[in-house]
Motif scaffolding. Sequence first.
Motif, PDB file in Angstrom:
ATOM      1  N   GLY A  87      16.834 -31.538 -40.788  1.00  0.00           N
ATOM      2  CA  GLY A  87      16.589 -30.310 -41.535  1.00  0.00           C
ATOM      3  C   GLY A  87      16.390 -29.106 -40.618  1.00  0.00           C
ATOM      4  N   GLN A  88      15.655 -29.304 -39.528  1.00  0.00           N
ATOM      5  CA  GLN A  88      15.429 -28.214 -38.569  1.00  0.00           C
ATOM      6  C   GLN A  88      16.740 -27.774 -37.922  1.00  0.00           C
ATOM      7  OE1 GLN A  88      12.368 -30.446 -36.341  1.00  0.00           O
ATOM      8  NE2 GLN A  88      11.021 -28.662 -36.564  1.00  0.00           N
ATOM      9  N   ILE A  89      17.567 -28.752 -37.549  1.00  0.00           N
ATOM     10  CA  ILE A  89      18.847 -28.430 -36.928  1.00  0.00           C
ATOM     11  C   ILE A  89      19.746 -27.711 -37.928  1.00  0.00           C
ATOM     12  CG2 ILE A  89      20.932 -29.390 -35.853  1.00  0.00           C
ATOM     13  CD1 ILE A  89      19.189 -31.735 -34.870  1.00  0.00           C
ATOM     14  N   ALA A  90      19.750 -28.199 -39.156  1.00  0.00           N
ATOM     15  CA  ALA A  90      20.578 -27.579 -40.198  1.00  0.00           C
ATOM     16  C   ALA A  90      20.171 -26.128 -40.432  1.00  0.00           C
ATOM     17  CB  ALA A  90      20.461 -28.381 -41.495  1.00  0.00           C
ATOM     18  N   GLU A  91      18.871 -25.861 -40.450  1.00  0.00           N
ATOM     19  CA  GLU A  91      18.404 -24.481 -40.678  1.00  0.00           C
ATOM     20  C   GLU A  91      18.789 -23.562 -39.517  1.00  0.00           C
ATOM     21  OE1 GLU A  91      17.143 -22.861 -43.320  1.00  0.00           O
ATOM     22  OE2 GLU A  91      17.717 -24.741 -44.272  1.00  0.00           O
TER      23      GLU A  91
END
Length: 201
Positions: free
Chosen positions: A113-117
Motif C-alpha cells: 500500500g505504501q509503495i502504491a501510494e
Amino acid sequence: MTEPDLPVAVTQLMKGVVYRDTHDRAWNQLLQLQPQVRDHVAVLGLQVVVDEAEGYAFLRQRPPDEDPERQLPRLIPRHALSFPVSLLLALLRKKLAEFDAQGGDSRLMLSRGQIAEMIRVFMPATSNEARLIDRIDEHIGKAEQLGFLRQAKNGEQVYEVRRLLKAFVDAQWLADFDAKLAEYAAALAGGRDEGAEGEGG
C-alpha cells in the motif's frame, strides 16, 4: 576457517546478485578470493562490483573494447524499463536515502500500500480503479523481478527495498530523473498523459 573455494564464489555471481545476508558461504568465499574472482570473470568480459558496507556483489559488463575484433558477446542483459518502473525505482531510491539519513534499522520495509501510494500520485487519472491497481502491481512485480524489492517471507504484502538499488540509481541519475519528473508532472497537470507507458532509455 573454510578453505577458499573459487567455483562457489564465481558460480553464485553468475547466477545473480550475491547478498551477505542470503548467500553466506558464497559471500565469504568472494571476500577471500576477490583478486582471483576478478581475474576469472575478466576473461568473460565482466567486472565484479563488491560493496562490503552494504553487503552485496554483482557482475557488470566491462566497457566495450575499442577494437571490434576483440569485442565479446554481451553476457549481462540490458533491461528496457517503462517510465512507470523507472519512476518507481527513483522513488524507492529517494525513500532509501531518507531512511538512511534517519539512521536506525538497516532494512527499509514498505507495505504494498505504501509503495502504491508513492507511485499513484504520478499515474494518469482514470475512472477504472481496478485497472490502475493492476498496473501498479505490475510495476511493483517488475521491480521485484529485477531484484530491487524482496517480499517478506511471512506472506504479507510487505517488501524490503534492496540496497542493490543504490548501485544502479546514483545521485546523477536521480537529478536527471527529477528534471524529467517535473516535466511529466506538468504534463499530467495539463491533462496530458501521453508517454506514461512508453519505454524509458
